[in-house]
Design an enzyme around this catalytic site. Sequence first.
Site, mmCIF file in Angstrom:
data_model
loop_
_atom_site.group_PDB
_atom_site.id
_atom_site.type_symbol
_atom_site.label_atom_id
_atom_site.label_comp_id
_atom_site.label_asym_id
_atom_site.label_seq_id
_atom_site.Cartn_x
_atom_site.Cartn_y
_atom_site.Cartn_z
ATOM 1 N N GLY A 212 44.184 45.450 52.368
ATOM 2 C CA GLY A 212 44.642 44.470 51.383
ATOM 3 C C GLY A 212 44.508 45.032 49.986
ATOM 4 O O GLY A 212 45.472 45.524 49.390
ATOM 5 N N ARG A 213 43.304 44.988 49.449
ATOM 6 C CA ARG A 213 43.046 45.454 48.081
ATOM 7 C C ARG A 213 43.564 46.878 47.870
ATOM 8 O O ARG A 213 44.264 47.163 46.890
ATOM 9 C CB ARG A 213 41.540 45.392 47.811
ATOM 10 C CG ARG A 213 41.139 45.731 46.385
ATOM 11 C CD ARG A 213 39.612 45.843 46.256
ATOM 12 N NE ARG A 213 38.944 44.640 46.710
ATOM 13 C CZ ARG A 213 38.642 43.602 45.945
ATOM 14 N NH1 ARG A 213 38.961 43.612 44.654
ATOM 15 N NH2 ARG A 213 38.014 42.550 46.445
ATOM 16 N N CYS B 217 37.944 28.823 27.475
ATOM 17 C CA CYS B 217 36.716 28.300 26.852
ATOM 18 C C CYS B 217 35.507 28.505 27.745
ATOM 19 O O CYS B 217 34.875 27.546 28.214
ATOM 20 C CB CYS B 217 36.896 26.818 26.501
ATOM 21 S SG CYS B 217 38.092 26.575 25.182
ATOM 22 N N GLU B 218 35.194 29.758 28.011
ATOM 23 C CA GLU B 218 34.017 30.149 28.781
ATOM 24 C C GLU B 218 33.473 31.440 28.186
ATOM 25 O O GLU B 218 34.237 32.374 27.931
ATOM 26 C CB GLU B 218 34.376 30.409 30.258
ATOM 27 C CG GLU B 218 34.778 29.191 31.049
ATOM 28 C CD GLU B 218 33.606 28.276 31.360
ATOM 29 O OE1 GLU B 218 32.441 28.736 31.300
ATOM 30 O OE2 GLU B 218 33.859 27.093 31.653
ATOM 31 N N TYR C 263 44.254 40.413 44.021
ATOM 32 C CA TYR C 263 43.513 39.170 43.765
ATOM 33 C C TYR C 263 43.708 38.576 42.375
ATOM 34 O O TYR C 263 43.019 37.618 42.024
ATOM 35 C CB TYR C 263 42.012 39.351 44.072
ATOM 36 C CG TYR C 263 41.782 39.659 45.520
ATOM 37 C CD1 TYR C 263 41.846 38.663 46.478
ATOM 38 C CD2 TYR C 263 41.556 40.969 45.941
ATOM 39 C CE1 TYR C 263 41.679 38.952 47.827
ATOM 40 C CE2 TYR C 263 41.384 41.273 47.287
ATOM 41 C CZ TYR C 263 41.448 40.258 48.217
ATOM 42 O OH TYR C 263 41.291 40.543 49.557
#
Length: 419
Positions: free
Chosen positions: A282-283, A349-350, A378
């Site tokens: 996958g990745r 906003c984190e 992802y």
Amino acid sequence: MPHPLLDLFPAGTAVDPDGTLVVAGCRVDDVAREFGTPAIVVDEGALRARAREYRTALTSRRQNARVVFASKAFPATAVQRVMVEEGLGLDVAGGGEILGALRAGVDPALIVVHGNAKTTEELRIAVEAGAGLVVVDNEDDVDRLEQLVPRGSAQGVLVRVIPGVVSSTHPHVQTGQVGSKFGLTPTAARRLIARIEASPVLDMRGLHAHVGSQVMDPAELAAAAAPLAALGSFPVYDLGGGLGARYTLSDRPASVDEYVDALLGAAAAHLPADAELIIEPGRSMVNGSAFTLYTVTTVKRDARTFVAVDGGMGDNLEAALFQQRYEAVLAGRMHEEDTEEVVVVGRHCESGDVLIDPLRLPAARVGDLLAVPATGAYTHTMANNYNGYRRPPVVFARDGAARAVVRRETWADLFDRDV
């Protein structure tokens, strides 16, 4: 001298004389003008080449073997379609991925269905579609399948086994260790195998194991073969995926050939010679074929220099969830050598919305294009609407032409589900 970070972009990526990055023959400033930013840009030729590399590496060494793409890494229908066209099956982990696989034209017999908590609806979709293999993770999967599979039919299943292998990767993507939420210990697996073998509607095809994701040493992935062999002889063994991808210049994942050699060596030592072998990359299949293109929106020089872009956690959760390290370039100023240390941050906003810390860049200005390579895995998968963010488009580039295969969300899209 070529820019060192070109190695992280797809093969053939170049720099025009004016210092602008060119991927698959497309200047990134042209891509930004046509499709806006942020955008996930995929070199389609590189994506296809990687699929062929995997297929050839496996099937040239073992005739009774196949590659299925782990769709969760990049579940855009267009990406699934590329894999199908290049001769791969599809691994799916949810109803939407099953339906996407069917839209992409996959032969349902080449679908492998995963999930530790499959719903009845998802299993119904899989059964009605004719999915070749369902990987059962628990007794409840079997309960549901026995209610859904028509009498007179036989649904092929694999039992997912915890191989007891602890991989050297981030704890959030370890899956093969005792205590994992995925699969069954060998003792529990034996009981479920016996039940399936007695079922009138299930065909016990074989076993599945997965050790983890972003694993650099293929020996760790190959270590799953021996625990599977201890459970008996079956027609199919699925050794999962998990090979690491290259994100930074310091990353040194094994090559596809090294990975396949390690798995086939373990299979030869432990598994029946006539069994079908499945792998699920996958990745490592998709990461290197794509990059994310942003626009710099603010530059704040204070206690530290913060370069803020028009995306962030809304299109890339890997940095926040797994502390994944990335690199980046100012895509219109590739020839500039004088740099400063900066922190690349997102717009959300984190405090955890940090894409890269630290990074050396030429002195950034508002309006610069920033390209982050190795973002094929992802990012599209986990894109979200935090702060009313509109998920970005996926743009395929090939032979100097670019086209959107997933459009950017509109403001109207954000409210289409309101009732």
